[in-house]
Design an enzyme around this catalytic site. Structure first.
Site, PDB file in Angstrom:
ATOM      1  N   GLY A  98       0.822  -1.204   0.000  1.00  0.00           N
ATOM      2  CA  GLY A  98       0.000   0.000   0.000  1.00  0.00           C
ATOM      3  C   GLY A  98       0.855   1.253   0.000  1.00  0.00           C
ATOM      4  O   GLY A  98       2.018   1.247  -0.409  1.00  0.00           O
TER       5      GLY A  98
ATOM      6  N   GLU B 156       0.360  -3.572  23.705  1.00  0.00           N
ATOM      7  CA  GLU B 156       0.727  -2.191  24.050  1.00  0.00           C
ATOM      8  C   GLU B 156      -0.127  -1.661  25.199  1.00  0.00           C
ATOM      9  O   GLU B 156      -1.318  -1.982  25.294  1.00  0.00           O
ATOM     10  CB  GLU B 156       0.550  -1.294  22.820  1.00  0.00           C
ATOM     11  CG  GLU B 156       1.590  -1.563  21.751  1.00  0.00           C
ATOM     12  CD  GLU B 156       1.563  -0.535  20.634  1.00  0.00           C
ATOM     13  OE1 GLU B 156       0.948   0.541  20.798  1.00  0.00           O
ATOM     14  OE2 GLU B 156       2.164  -0.811  19.595  1.00  0.00           O
TER      15      GLU B 156
ATOM     16  N   ILE C 255       2.272   3.112   2.430  1.00  0.00           N
ATOM     17  CA  ILE C 255       3.501   3.147   3.223  1.00  0.00           C
ATOM     18  C   ILE C 255       4.539   2.182   2.660  1.00  0.00           C
ATOM     19  O   ILE C 255       5.718   2.528   2.517  1.00  0.00           O
ATOM     20  CB  ILE C 255       3.205   2.834   4.702  1.00  0.00           C
ATOM     21  CG1 ILE C 255       2.300   3.920   5.294  1.00  0.00           C
ATOM     22  CG2 ILE C 255       4.505   2.733   5.501  1.00  0.00           C
ATOM     23  CD1 ILE C 255       1.808   3.625   6.695  1.00  0.00           C
TER      24      ILE C 255
ATOM     25  N   THR D  46       6.339  -1.675  11.757  1.00  0.00           N
ATOM     26  CA  THR D  46       5.733  -0.392  12.124  1.00  0.00           C
ATOM     27  C   THR D  46       4.230  -0.416  11.861  1.00  0.00           C
ATOM     28  O   THR D  46       3.590   0.633  11.822  1.00  0.00           O
ATOM     29  CB  THR D  46       6.358   0.763  11.316  1.00  0.00           C
ATOM     30  OG1 THR D  46       6.208   0.488   9.912  1.00  0.00           O
ATOM     31  CG2 THR D  46       7.832   0.935  11.651  1.00  0.00           C
ATOM     32  N   SER D  47       3.665  -1.606  11.671  1.00  0.00           N
ATOM     33  CA  SER D  47       2.236  -1.705  11.337  1.00  0.00           C
ATOM     34  C   SER D  47       1.402  -1.864  12.605  1.00  0.00           C
ATOM     35  O   SER D  47       0.958  -0.875  13.185  1.00  0.00           O
ATOM     36  CB  SER D  47       1.997  -2.839  10.342  1.00  0.00           C
ATOM     37  OG  SER D  47       2.523  -4.067  10.835  1.00  0.00           O
ATOM     38  N   ARG D  48       1.219  -3.080  13.068  1.00  0.00           N
ATOM     39  CA  ARG D  48       0.536  -3.365  14.322  1.00  0.00           C
ATOM     40  C   ARG D  48       1.247  -4.522  15.009  1.00  0.00           C
ATOM     41  O   ARG D  48       1.697  -5.467  14.360  1.00  0.00           O
ATOM     42  CB  ARG D  48      -0.948  -3.706  14.089  1.00  0.00           C
ATOM     43  CG  ARG D  48      -1.825  -2.514  13.724  1.00  0.00           C
ATOM     44  CD  ARG D  48      -1.953  -1.536  14.886  1.00  0.00           C
ATOM     45  NE  ARG D  48      -2.856  -0.425  14.622  1.00  0.00           N
ATOM     46  CZ  ARG D  48      -2.479   0.762  14.168  1.00  0.00           C
ATOM     47  NH1 ARG D  48      -1.196   0.973  13.900  1.00  0.00           N
ATOM     48  NH2 ARG D  48      -3.357   1.723  13.973  1.00  0.00           N
TER      49      ARG D  48
ATOM     50  N   HIS E 163       6.008   3.199  19.440  1.00  0.00           N
ATOM     51  CA  HIS E 163       4.904   3.498  18.515  1.00  0.00           C
ATOM     52  C   HIS E 163       4.973   4.959  18.049  1.00  0.00           C
ATOM     53  O   HIS E 163       3.993   5.700  18.123  1.00  0.00           O
ATOM     54  CB  HIS E 163       3.548   3.211  19.172  1.00  0.00           C
ATOM     55  CG  HIS E 163       2.477   2.888  18.167  1.00  0.00           C
ATOM     56  ND1 HIS E 163       1.477   1.992  18.413  1.00  0.00           N
ATOM     57  CD2 HIS E 163       2.247   3.365  16.913  1.00  0.00           C
ATOM     58  CE1 HIS E 163       0.667   1.918  17.364  1.00  0.00           C
ATOM     59  NE2 HIS E 163       1.133   2.751  16.439  1.00  0.00           N
TER      60      HIS E 163
END
Length: 322
Positions: free
Chosen positions: A158, A270, A160, A239-241, A288
């Protein structure tokens, strides 16, 4: 007058846009940390619009606590896994998010920073210098890894993922592999990226970077099997989830040098970061903050406000979550 309840202070640019609208009563939760469940359920009462952030778990209970007049949830985040979309749809609530080029570029920069922090052992060498261990230059002291000319695997082609691929290809002449549920012809044309299966990408990549949303199909997408399939010299970037990676499997892989290192910005539970992960020298950890630039966060604030203003004007918001 319609009530807009905002769960945490966002950059002033978006707040100013909303406060200029006389038909809106803007209420911002005052605490400088994530809102508690109790305060969320209390604050949302009577709200016509809820502006949430990614740490807010917006489920049916929250929607019902607001009341039947709640018709919009504007999420201050690109991701929206914190919102129960089925519950929102059942109640006729529109949900929006805040994508944009500023956010994509900021996250892409952070990904690249993590790659080079690992490859050049920045955290290790910083600690080495600060502890007074530097006694003079040596030909084999704290050797790192070359990024130039390597192979970077992008999981999720996508906005990013494309931004990372473009910058890495143009700046460091890397070969780009990518995997997604469907092909991205533009990514292939602009970066020369080669579409491949996940096993192929894991086997061939020197760096694997994750850029997929958190869905049932992507939870623990990277586990023991996938980590074992990677090169022993490879780096993993997320760096996504957090739950995209099986965190227990990752810690074990790093401890046993199944892969050489990982750059992690998001975590499975988190804000908790496992002690075992924090102790690892071959992991670079950030809290994050991949999109934490003034430009990106201001842009997110503007986009969230623009979504709300379009909605109350009876228009389709620019970023409706489908």
């Amino acid at each position: 007058m319609q009530k807009v309840f905002i769960t945490r202070h966002i950059p002033d640019v978006g707040l100013a846009m909303l406060r200029k609208k006389k038909s809106l009563h803007v209420v911002v939760s005052p605490q400088d940390h994530a809102i508690s469940r109790r305060k969320l359920l209390r604050g949302v009462r009577g709200a016509d619009i809820l502006l949430s952030i990614l740490t807010d778990h917006i489920d049916a209970q929250v929607m019902d606590a607001a009341g039947p007049q709640l018709k919009m949830i504007a999420n201050y985040a690109v991701g929206f896994d914190n919102i129960d979309l089925k519950a929102a749809k059942a109640r006729g609530i529109t949900v929006t998010n805040t994508p944009g080029p500023e956010i994509s570029e900021a996250v892409a920069e952070h990904v690249i920073a993590l790659i080079f922090a690992l490859a050049h052992r920045v955290a290790e060498t910083d600690a080495f210098a600060r502890k007074g261990k530097y006694r003079g230059w040596g030909p084999e002291m704290l050797l790192g890894t070359d990024v130039y000319g390597s192979t970077v695997g992008i999981i999720g082609g996508g906005a990013i993922g494309t931004a990372v691929a473009r910058r890495m290809r143009d700046g460091f002449d890397v070969k780009i592999l990518y995997h997604d549920i469907k092909r991205n012809p533009e990514l292939e044309v602009t970066t020369g990226a080669k579409f491949c299966t996940l096993p192929q990408l894991l086997k061939k990549s020197d760096v694997v970077s994750l850029h997929v949303p958190l869905l049932p199909s992507t939870r623990h997408m990277i586990g023991r099997k996938e980590l074992a399939a990677m090169k022993p010299s490879a780096f993993l970037i997320n760096t996504s989830r957090g739950p995209i990676i099986d965190e227990v499997a990752l810690i074990d892989a790093l401890q046993r040098n199944v892969i050489v290192g990982a750059g992690i910005d998001v975590y499975e539970h988190e804000p908790s970061i496992p002690r075992a992960l924090r102790k690892l020298r071959n992991a670079v950890l950030t809290p994050h903050t991949a999109s934490a630039t003034h430009g990106a966060r201001n842009a997110m604030s503007r986009v969230a406000a623009a979504n709300i203003l379009a909605f109350i004007a009876g228009k389709q918001p620019p970023n409706v979550v489908r």
